[in-house]
Design a protein around this motif. Structure first.
Motif, mmCIF file in Angstrom:
data_model
loop_
_atom_site.group_PDB
_atom_site.id
_atom_site.type_symbol
_atom_site.label_atom_id
_atom_site.label_comp_id
_atom_site.label_asym_id
_atom_site.label_seq_id
_atom_site.Cartn_x
_atom_site.Cartn_y
_atom_site.Cartn_z
ATOM 1 N N THR A 135 -36.027 112.073 -38.032
ATOM 2 C CA THR A 135 -35.890 111.453 -36.716
ATOM 3 C C THR A 135 -36.131 109.957 -36.834
ATOM 4 O OG1 THR A 135 -36.733 113.477 -35.696
ATOM 5 C CG2 THR A 135 -36.772 111.485 -34.349
ATOM 6 N N ALA A 136 -35.325 109.187 -36.132
ATOM 7 C CA ALA A 136 -35.493 107.734 -36.098
ATOM 8 C C ALA A 136 -35.030 107.229 -34.738
ATOM 9 C CB ALA A 136 -34.716 107.066 -37.224
ATOM 10 N N THR A 137 -35.486 106.039 -34.403
ATOM 11 C CA THR A 137 -35.127 105.437 -33.120
ATOM 12 C C THR A 137 -34.477 104.083 -33.336
ATOM 13 O OG1 THR A 137 -37.283 104.389 -32.903
ATOM 14 C CG2 THR A 137 -37.033 106.556 -31.892
ATOM 15 N N VAL B 19 -31.620 112.517 -34.537
ATOM 16 C CA VAL B 19 -32.168 113.482 -35.487
ATOM 17 C C VAL B 19 -31.013 113.930 -36.378
ATOM 18 C CG1 VAL B 19 -33.359 115.684 -35.781
ATOM 19 C CG2 VAL B 19 -33.867 114.263 -33.783
ATOM 20 N N VAL B 20 -31.224 113.837 -37.693
ATOM 21 C CA VAL B 20 -30.222 114.274 -38.661
ATOM 22 C C VAL B 20 -30.856 115.264 -39.621
ATOM 23 C CG1 VAL B 20 -28.933 112.096 -38.532
ATOM 24 C CG2 VAL B 20 -30.652 112.412 -40.315
ATOM 25 N N ILE C 66 -27.220 103.379 -30.452
ATOM 26 C CA ILE C 66 -26.864 104.692 -31.006
ATOM 27 C C ILE C 66 -26.593 104.573 -32.501
ATOM 28 C CG2 ILE C 66 -25.095 106.491 -31.018
ATOM 29 C CD1 ILE C 66 -24.872 106.031 -27.943
ATOM 30 N N VAL C 67 -25.779 103.589 -32.869
ATOM 31 C CA VAL C 67 -25.451 103.390 -34.283
ATOM 32 C C VAL C 67 -26.719 103.092 -35.077
ATOM 33 C CG1 VAL C 67 -24.246 101.873 -35.910
ATOM 34 C CG2 VAL C 67 -23.088 102.664 -33.835
ATOM 35 N N GLU C 68 -27.585 102.262 -34.543
ATOM 36 C CA GLU C 68 -28.822 101.894 -35.235
ATOM 37 C C GLU C 68 -29.734 103.107 -35.441
ATOM 38 O OE1 GLU C 68 -32.361 98.586 -34.824
ATOM 39 O OE2 GLU C 68 -31.378 99.304 -33.001
ATOM 40 N N ALA C 69 -29.912 103.925 -34.409
ATOM 41 C CA ALA C 69 -30.781 105.093 -34.517
ATOM 42 C C ALA C 69 -30.236 106.100 -35.527
ATOM 43 C CB ALA C 69 -30.952 105.756 -33.145
ATOM 44 N N VAL C 70 -28.929 106.351 -35.485
ATOM 45 C CA VAL C 70 -28.316 107.291 -36.435
ATOM 46 C C VAL C 70 -28.428 106.741 -37.845
ATOM 47 C CG1 VAL C 70 -26.162 108.401 -37.147
ATOM 48 C CG2 VAL C 70 -26.788 108.337 -34.720
ATOM 49 N N ARG C 71 -28.149 105.456 -38.021
ATOM 50 C CA ARG C 71 -28.251 104.841 -39.344
ATOM 51 C C ARG C 71 -29.685 104.942 -39.876
ATOM 52 N NH1 ARG C 71 -27.154 99.258 -38.766
ATOM 53 N NH2 ARG C 71 -24.971 99.824 -38.581
ATOM 54 N N ALA D 285 -33.481 107.476 -43.640
ATOM 55 C CA ALA D 285 -34.691 108.255 -43.910
ATOM 56 C C ALA D 285 -34.340 109.538 -44.653
ATOM 57 C CB ALA D 285 -35.419 108.574 -42.604
ATOM 58 N N ALA D 286 -33.267 110.203 -44.260
ATOM 59 C CA ALA D 286 -32.836 111.431 -44.940
ATOM 60 C C ALA D 286 -32.451 111.126 -46.385
ATOM 61 C CB ALA D 286 -31.660 112.063 -44.192
ATOM 62 N N ARG D 287 -31.726 110.045 -46.584
ATOM 63 C CA ARG D 287 -31.303 109.665 -47.934
ATOM 64 C C ARG D 287 -32.512 109.341 -48.803
ATOM 65 N NH1 ARG D 287 -28.467 105.483 -46.618
ATOM 66 N NH2 ARG D 287 -26.697 106.755 -46.021
ATOM 67 N N ALA D 288 -33.451 108.570 -48.265
ATOM 68 C CA ALA D 288 -34.642 108.199 -49.028
ATOM 69 C C ALA D 288 -35.462 109.436 -49.386
ATOM 70 C CB ALA D 288 -35.489 107.212 -48.228
#
Length: 150
Positions: A28-30, A39-40, A68-73, A78-81
Motif C-alpha cells: 500500500t502507498a499513498t 494497493v498492489v 492516482i499515478v503517483e500512488a500506484v507508482r 514498494a512491491a518491486r523493492a
C-alpha cells in the motif's frame, strides 16, 4: 543428463511458489497529498484504489490524475523493492533476504519534467499555440487569460 532436468523442475517449482507468494502479498502507498491510496500485489497488479472525498473538489480535483499515478507508482515501487531480493535469490544473483519485505522503498519518480525541460518545450511552441497549463478541464468556464477555448 538428468541433473539439469531436475534443476529445471526445482527452479520451476520455486518460481511457482514465489509467484503464489507475490500474488498474495499486498503493498500500500499513498500520493504525496495523502488523498489517493493504491494497493498492489507483489506482482504489481492494482487491486484497490481509494480516493479521499476531498480530492474531488477545488484544486485537488485538477491534480487527481497525478495523485492516482503517483500512488500506484509508489505502491509498485514498494512491491518491486520487496520482491527483488527473492527474485535475485531464486536465480542465484545474491543470497536470500534475511526477512521478506524489509527492503527500503524506492524513491518516487518525479511527476513533472525538470524546469529546464519545461522551458525548452515552451520555447519550441509556436506563438499561436495555446498553453493548457492553467486550463481547468473540469469546468465549462472560459480560461481567465481571455480568448476562446479552442
Amino acid at each position: 543428463m538428468t541433473a539439469p532436468h531436475h534443476d529445471l523442475r526445482q527452479l520451476q517449482r520455486q518460481a511457482g511458489e514465489l509467484d503464489v507468494r507475490l500474488a498474495a502479498a499486498r503493498h500500500t502507498a499513498t500520493s504525496a497529498d495523502q488523498l489517493v491510496t493504491a494497493v498492489v500485489t507483489g506482482q504489481g497488479k492494482l487491486v484497490d484504489l481509494r480516493i479521499d472525498d476531498r480530492a474531488l473538489y477545488g484544486a485537488n480535483a485538477q491534480k487527481l490524475g497525478l495523485g492516482i499515478v503517483e500512488a500506484v507508482r509508489n505502491a509498485r515501487n514498494a512491491a518491486r523493492a520487496s520482491s527483488l531480493p527473492e527474485l535475485n535469490a531464486l536465480f542465484g544473483l545474491q543470497p536470500p533476504p534475511p526477512v521478506a519485505g524489509t527492503a527500503p522503498p524506492l524513491p518516487p519518480a518525479p511527476l513533472s519534467p525538470p524546469p529546464q525541460a519545461r522551458e525548452s518545450v515552451q520555447r519550441q511552441a509556436e506563438p499561436d499555440d495555446e498553453s493548457f497549463e492553467e486550463f481547468d478541464f473540469l469546468t465549462d468556464e472560459e480560461p481567465e487569460s481571455g480568448g476562446g477555448r479552442w
